[in-house]
Motif scaffolding. Sequence first.
Motif, PDB file in Angstrom:
ATOM      1  N   PRO A   1     -90.876  68.749 -52.508  1.00  0.00           N
ATOM      2  CA  PRO A   1     -90.867  67.411 -52.955  1.00  0.00           C
ATOM      3  C   PRO A   1     -89.902  67.262 -54.057  1.00  0.00           C
ATOM      4  CG  PRO A   1     -92.959  69.362 -54.186  1.00  0.00           C
ATOM      5  CD  PRO A   1     -91.524  69.662 -52.276  1.00  0.00           C
ATOM      6  N   GLU A   2     -89.860  66.342 -55.073  1.00  0.00           N
ATOM      7  CA  GLU A   2     -89.553  65.665 -56.191  1.00  0.00           C
ATOM      8  C   GLU A   2     -89.194  66.715 -56.875  1.00  0.00           C
ATOM      9  OE1 GLU A   2     -86.718  64.128 -55.725  1.00  0.00           O
ATOM     10  OE2 GLU A   2     -87.157  63.734 -53.773  1.00  0.00           O
ATOM     11  N   LYS A   3     -88.881  66.922 -58.287  1.00  0.00           N
ATOM     12  CA  LYS A   3     -88.972  67.610 -59.122  1.00  0.00           C
ATOM     13  C   LYS A   3     -90.034  66.931 -59.882  1.00  0.00           C
ATOM     14  CE  LYS A   3     -84.318  69.899 -59.862  1.00  0.00           C
ATOM     15  NZ  LYS A   3     -83.794  69.638 -61.413  1.00  0.00           N
ATOM     16  N   SER A   4     -90.044  65.199 -60.107  1.00  0.00           N
ATOM     17  CA  SER A   4     -91.289  65.122 -60.633  1.00  0.00           C
ATOM     18  C   SER A   4     -92.739  64.770 -60.469  1.00  0.00           C
ATOM     19  CB  SER A   4     -90.685  63.599 -61.095  1.00  0.00           C
ATOM     20  OG  SER A   4     -90.042  62.855 -59.849  1.00  0.00           O
ATOM     21  N   SER A   5     -92.187  65.077 -58.871  1.00  0.00           N
ATOM     22  CA  SER A   5     -94.279  65.202 -58.293  1.00  0.00           C
ATOM     23  C   SER A   5     -94.208  66.087 -59.466  1.00  0.00           C
ATOM     24  CB  SER A   5     -93.676  66.053 -56.990  1.00  0.00           C
ATOM     25  OG  SER A   5     -94.736  65.964 -56.114  1.00  0.00           O
ATOM     26  N   LYS A   6     -96.169  65.728 -58.504  1.00  0.00           N
ATOM     27  CA  LYS A   6     -97.229  66.279 -58.870  1.00  0.00           C
ATOM     28  C   LYS A   6     -97.282  67.690 -58.718  1.00  0.00           C
ATOM     29  CE  LYS A   6     -99.498  62.768 -60.964  1.00  0.00           C
ATOM     30  NZ  LYS A   6    -101.048  62.436 -61.190  1.00  0.00           N
TER      31      LYS A   6
ATOM     32  N   ARG B   1     -95.444  69.679 -57.762  1.00  0.00           N
ATOM     33  CA  ARG B   1     -94.054  70.423 -57.217  1.00  0.00           C
ATOM     34  C   ARG B   1     -94.077  71.822 -57.738  1.00  0.00           C
ATOM     35  NH1 ARG B   1     -88.166  70.025 -56.540  1.00  0.00           N
ATOM     36  NH2 ARG B   1     -87.194  71.818 -57.153  1.00  0.00           N
ATOM     37  N   LYS B   2     -95.234  71.613 -59.029  1.00  0.00           N
ATOM     38  CA  LYS B   2     -95.702  72.838 -58.850  1.00  0.00           C
ATOM     39  C   LYS B   2     -95.896  74.471 -58.310  1.00  0.00           C
ATOM     40  CE  LYS B   2    -100.060  72.480 -61.482  1.00  0.00           C
ATOM     41  NZ  LYS B   2    -100.423  71.779 -63.065  1.00  0.00           N
ATOM     42  N   TYR B   3     -96.392  73.777 -57.496  1.00  0.00           N
ATOM     43  CA  TYR B   3     -97.139  74.446 -56.997  1.00  0.00           C
ATOM     44  C   TYR B   3     -96.407  75.319 -55.810  1.00  0.00           C
ATOM     45  CZ  TYR B   3    -101.435  72.112 -59.030  1.00  0.00           C
ATOM     46  OH  TYR B   3    -102.196  71.706 -59.650  1.00  0.00           O
ATOM     47  N   TRP B   4     -95.359  74.051 -55.060  1.00  0.00           N
ATOM     48  CA  TRP B   4     -93.889  74.433 -53.907  1.00  0.00           C
ATOM     49  C   TRP B   4     -93.443  75.109 -54.645  1.00  0.00           C
ATOM     50  CZ3 TRP B   4     -89.370  74.778 -53.893  1.00  0.00           C
ATOM     51  CH2 TRP B   4     -88.681  74.623 -53.208  1.00  0.00           C
ATOM     52  N   ASN B   5     -93.252  75.611 -55.778  1.00  0.00           N
ATOM     53  CA  ASN B   5     -92.210  76.854 -56.345  1.00  0.00           C
ATOM     54  C   ASN B   5     -93.112  77.729 -56.855  1.00  0.00           C
ATOM     55  OD1 ASN B   5     -90.516  74.943 -57.418  1.00  0.00           O
ATOM     56  ND2 ASN B   5     -91.082  74.386 -58.944  1.00  0.00           N
ATOM     57  N   TRP B   6     -94.167  77.864 -56.865  1.00  0.00           N
ATOM     58  CA  TRP B   6     -95.493  78.904 -56.781  1.00  0.00           C
ATOM     59  C   TRP B   6     -94.997  79.774 -55.539  1.00  0.00           C
ATOM     60  CZ3 TRP B   6     -99.343  80.391 -54.288  1.00  0.00           C
ATOM     61  CH2 TRP B   6    -100.265  81.487 -54.830  1.00  0.00           C
ATOM     62  N   TYR B   7     -95.733  78.265 -54.298  1.00  0.00           N
ATOM     63  CA  TYR B   7     -95.426  79.124 -53.005  1.00  0.00           C
ATOM     64  C   TYR B   7     -94.284  79.409 -52.783  1.00  0.00           C
ATOM     65  CZ  TYR B   7     -94.515  78.533 -48.298  1.00  0.00           C
ATOM     66  OH  TYR B   7     -94.621  78.615 -46.758  1.00  0.00           O
TER      67      TYR B   7
END
Length: 374
Positions: free
Chosen positions: A306-311, A313-319
């Motif tokens: 997802p885009e950096k501004s997406s809500k 994104r932090k869950y994607w980073n964690w995964y």
Amino acid sequence: MKTSFKFSAFFFFSIFLIFQIFSFQIRIVNSQGSTDSCSSSLKLKGELLFDTTSFYCLSVWDQQGYILRYMRTDTNVWSYVLSAPNTNAYIAMGFSKNGKMVGSTAVVGWVSNEGTATMKKYFLGGQSPNEVLPDEGNLQLVNFTSSVVAEDSRIYMAFQLNTEMPSNRLIYSVGQTGMLPSAADFRLTEHQDRISTSLNYNSGQSEKSTPYANLRRSHGLLNMFGWAIFMPIGVMVARYLRQYDPIWFYSHTTIQSLGFILGFVGVISGLVLNNRLQNNVNRHKGIGIFILVLGCLQVIALLARPEKSSKVRKYWNWYHYTTGRVLIMLATVNVFYGIHLGDAGSSWKAGFAVVLVILFITAAIFEIRMWKRK
């Protein structure tokens, strides 16, 4: 920042701790049943039906603790005593024309839980149990000289062959624990592990014959570099070189893609190797397939980033971070495990360990520098 440093240090320390525990367990397993030795004469309470005082003695399978004593005791009589740890499994010694199990004849011995000792010959007509035929084959055993003795956590199988010159292509195998042939049909179950060797009867030297040696080496190197070396380097690039945007991203993607390709080919070569050798390495294979699944999930995650501004994104980073770290940890353990299963030797373990030490020191230096900048 301190939390990140502690996490990275703990991550790399965990890899080395798992390796040390795994190596310690291997040493324990290999030391079990080591009461027999070629440095001393064979003295048993149970009776072997021929004298072994002047026999050749050599270790033929270090990984399983197999020791072979043999000698030409008459014009056309060869006498053998095979010693191995008693693990409530059968032990087998096969005589082959080409070093392969199919088409060879094996002498198999075991001792039941009730203490009943049994030894039979089998013709290995195929890879399935129903093609392994008891009391068949071209070996001529000398009557009334065969015996199986269990003492001091080891099993000793003694027999004599009536032949001018036995085959020098020998195969040893060990059965699965608790899976002993029964008196109903003496069906022999699939072995747990096996090894093919070549014996020089005159010098008493035994050499391990490694089938598909090039494929084994390629499988090991591809997985080692793909999953356990390139992947950690890619993680370090993403973590410590972010100030060089967008170079860090393209470098990270390129390195991880290369690692995935190498690892993918390595897993496929492993499956091909397992199909050809028919070895029982289900745990190693299962971990390897799971690592490949995690790698595929990482590729899918990259395509769905997802885009950096997406809500989200932090869950994607964690995964993404968690999956990558689990993949690397499992890959490291499985590489060491594969080196052990392949009996590749301490040089492979030492070389891989040196690479991990270099990666750990490099990561620690970058982590400290990043912490100082903050």
